[in-house]
Design an enzyme around this catalytic site. Structure first.
Site, short mmCIF file in Angstrom:
data_model
loop_
_atom_site.label_atom_id
_atom_site.label_comp_id
_atom_site.label_asym_id
_atom_site.label_seq_id
_atom_site.Cartn_x
_atom_site.Cartn_y
_atom_site.Cartn_z
N GLU A 48 -29.32 13.97 30.67
CA GLU A 48 -29.52 13.88 29.09
C GLU A 48 -27.63 14.49 28.44
O GLU A 48 -26.81 14.23 28.99
CB GLU A 48 -30.11 15.62 28.77
CG GLU A 48 -29.21 16.79 29.69
CD GLU A 48 -28.73 17.11 28.72
OE1 GLU A 48 -27.98 17.00 27.39
OE2 GLU A 48 -28.80 19.08 28.50
N LYS A 182 -31.76 30.13 28.90
CA LYS A 182 -30.50 30.66 28.80
C LYS A 182 -31.05 32.15 28.51
O LYS A 182 -32.51 32.41 27.57
CB LYS A 182 -29.61 30.05 27.28
CG LYS A 182 -29.48 28.67 27.94
CD LYS A 182 -28.70 27.94 26.64
CE LYS A 182 -28.35 26.72 26.79
NZ LYS A 182 -29.43 25.35 27.29
#
Length: 699
Positions: A48, A182
């Protein structure tokens, strides 16, 4: 009225359009290194680009992106960084394009929702996990490496703030390799949401602990775990084989030496989350704000850990992609060994042909001008072609029994083609599951000129180095190996390396001007002994080597010959002989001088004599005799190879090739079924008057 053989007479069959595994269009741009790797079934890893545009400051973003690509290459895979540049989705980027994104101050963060707007406005941006998954899946890339995926935000049950990454994982069959989720997110609800979406989640390693980006421990467990690249590849292959439209999330714990700072980073994250809430920061702005704040609070330690885990993910993801590629190729190449027409001397074949095999449909009009957009009167016949198959067929009918290495599908065409080729040694033909046998359709005029050609040739890319290497013993002991231009570049390079090691003579049949460049992309061409290009293919070879290339003059025969000689001279520094096909003007044979002729016999030492050339005029053929032109060039090559293998002189070898080509023109099949050793023996074909070839010095 007699006429010279048409421009297609001595070409290498009709030019074909080769479909690619990954097609570019006006919205998607696939980098050549990526499209070639995909076409040859080599491992590719998607990456990405929001890490470039939004994840790190310049120049850390650019250096990290290049380091990650270097890690992917070092593990044996091809990197494909995905991003949007001026309204085009790029799958794989050049160094300049990476630098453009890294320096941009106005790049968008492009998720599924944002793709239409970015494209319609011609904007640039970094693709998120979901945006990258869409592009990777469209390109045919099954493995994607990122840092961490998005998830359900804290208080998401009220705000409904759920990352598009999760829904994309539920509807796009891609394996995403990440460091988990996260810790600023609600990890428990994220895992529940992934279960609802049908996403298979597994931790990579011996533990089931689900990692939380900077930490190996999140307090939650993954449903499954895989211990190594092979197990991960089996899991991904299972999803792909089942046809599930959901992805796989592989969670890779951060390396222990960097996880030590995890507690300090976690405390900084809590502080940053509180500050973001106090300042009313919401939506897509939350993550960039928190990451920047955490980097400040940890004095750069979070950035170091971030880079370390991305590097680790890239290494693990590339190893998984390589293992998956190996497994998928192995499954495809579990072929049925064919013993049709088995011959006692099969194991002793001293000629090997590697190339394509097609089912051809020849539609011949009854007029010289075909009108598109309406039905034209004509006839349609089916035959069996492919450059490699044609040459192997020709040699088989002329008293040789070459080992033919190729690939076909498991469809109805494959049974028909194998039955037709029962006189050949087809034990090197792989029959591949879930693949289509190559097909080609040619529309020709009444005089035999090509009007339109369409080809489905994807399966030729399955003739891989891995598969061909199974026949290394036969290659190493062959007197001659013939390669056609349909096979992958990596396979050509592999065979040339074997030829160099064992002093094997290799004949390269370029098939068309687009594929003529393949051996010349590397030093492989220096291991070739023979090649039989037409002028367009010869120009491509020179261009690929960076040699000044004159245009082919439309004028007299002398001008054409001068051009052919100039184009041939540089290649003969390494090639033993060039057979330049000139259509209606015949054949130009170039090589080392030997007793007033060109030495066609395999060389035993480096060239010592002068270079010369012989021009042989084409044979006269009536328009009524010409049925199709699709195999004339292959018949010429096969006839000449047979003559060389029999130790004949140069005139006899060329005459055998020309006679075989003439028989092909008069047959509905690319290789005439009536082709025999006697039918092309110059001493036995009484009705032929052989003009003396024109001799020319080259040095």
């Amino acid at each position: 009225m007699l006429k010279r053989v048409s421009a297609h007479l001595l070409r290498h069959g009709i030019s074909t359009f080769e479909s690619r595994l990954c097609k570019n269009d006006r919205l998607f741009r696939v980098h050549p290194s990526v499209s070639e790797a995909l076409a040859e079934n080599r491992p590719v890893v998607a990456l990405e680009s929001t890490i470039i545009t939004h994840g790190m400051p310049y120049p850390h973003n650019l250096s990290t992106a290049k380091e990650v690509e270097a890690i992917v290459r070092a593990e044996g895979a091809t990197p494909a960084t995905v991003g949007v540049i001026q309204g085009k989705v790029h799958v794989g980027m050049s160094s300049e394009e990476l630098d453009h994104l890294a320096r941009s101050k106005t790049s968008l963060k492009v998720s599924r929702r944002d793709l239409p707007y970015a494209i319609s406005k011609g904007l640039s941006g970094g693709t998120t996990v979901s945006g990258t998954m869409i592009a990777a899946h469209r390109a045919g890339i099954p493995v994607f490496v990122t840092g961490g995926v998005g998830g359900v935000h804290r208080d998401g049950e009220n705000s409904l703030d759920v990352s598009a990454d999760l829904t994309e994982l539920g509807r796009t069959p891609i394996a995403v390799v990440s460091a988990g989720v996260k810790s600023i997110l609600d990890i428990g609800r994220t895992l529940e949401f992934l279960e609802t979406q049908g996403v298979c989640v597994a931790t990579y390693g011996t533990s089931k602990n689900f990692p939380a980006f900077f930490s190996t421990q999140s307090g939650f467990t993954s449903p499954y775990h895989v211990c190594n690249p092979e197990e991960a590849a089996e899991l991904i292959a299972g999803v792909l084989s089942l046809g599930l439209q959901s992805g796989v999330l592989l969670a890779v714990p951060v390396p222990e030496q960097h996880a030590a700072a995890g507690q300090q980073i976690e405390e900084a994250i809590q502080t940053a989350v509180a500050e973001a809430s106090a300042k009313g920061i919401k939506g897509r702005d939350v993550t960039p704000f928190i990451l920047q704040k955490v980097n400040e609070l940890t004095e750069g330690k979070s950035l170091q850990a971030n880079i370390a885990l991305i590097h680790n993910n890239a290494k693990v993801g590339s190893q998984i992609a390589c293992a998956l590629s190996k497994q998928m190729n192995g499954r495809k190449l579990r072929c049925t060994t064919h013993h049709l027409g088995k011959h006692p001397s099969d194991s002793q074949s001293n000629i090997v042909v590697i190339g394509g095999i097609n089912v051809d449909f020849i539609a011949k009009g009854k007029t010289d001008k075909l009108l598109f957009g309406q039905t034209n009167p004509g006839s349609v016949c089916q035959s069996f072609g492919g450059v490699g198959r044609n040459i192997a067929d020709s040699l088989s009918r002329l008293g040789h029994r070459p080992l033919f290495i190729s690939a076909i599908g498991t469809d109805s065409h494959s049974d028909a083609v194998l039955h037709y080729c029962k006189h050949m040694n087809t034990r090197g033909v792989a029959r591949l599951e879930e693949q289509r046998t190559a097909t080609y359709c040619a529309v020709i005029t009444e005089s035999g000129e090509l009007s339109l050609g369409l080809g489905d040739m994807d399966i030729h890319q399955q003739i891989t180095e891995h598969y061909v290497s199974q026949f290394e013993q036969q290659l190493s002991s062959a007197s001659l190996v013939c390669l056609d231009g349909n096979i992958p570049v990596s396979t050509i390079d592999y065979v040339c390396s074997i030829a160099k090691k064992h002093a094997i003579n290799v004949w390269y049949e370029p098939t068309d001007s687009d594929k003529a460049c393949k051996p010349f992309l590397s030093e492989a061409w220096k291991s070739l002994s023979y090649s039989s290009p037409n002028l367009a293919e010869l120009r491509t070879m020179n261009k690929t080597l960076g040699i000044p290339t004159p245009e082919v003059p439309p004028g007299s025969v002398d001008e054409v010959l001068r051009c052919a000689l100039a184009l041939s001279r540089p290649l003969l520094e390494h090639l033993h002989c060039l057979v330049v096909t000139l259509g209606a003007e015949g054949v130009l044979v170039c090589g080392e001088h030997d007793a007033g002729s060109v030495n066609l016999q395999p060389r035993k030492q480096k060239r010592r004599g002068q270079l010369c050339a012989l021009h042989y005029p084409a044979l006269a053929v009536t328009s009524e005799e010409t049925v199709n032109v699709s195999g004339a060039g292959d018949s010429l090559a096969g006839g000449m190879m047979a003559g060389i293998a029999q130790g004949r002189d140069t005139d006899s070898c060329v005459q055998m090739g020309l006679l075989a080509a003439r028989l092909s023109l008069a047959s509905p099949h690319p290789i005439a079924p009536v082709l025999t050793s006697d039918s092309v023996d110059p001493n036995k074909v009484q009705a032929q008057s052989w003009p003396k070839p024109r001799f020319m010095w080259m040095d």
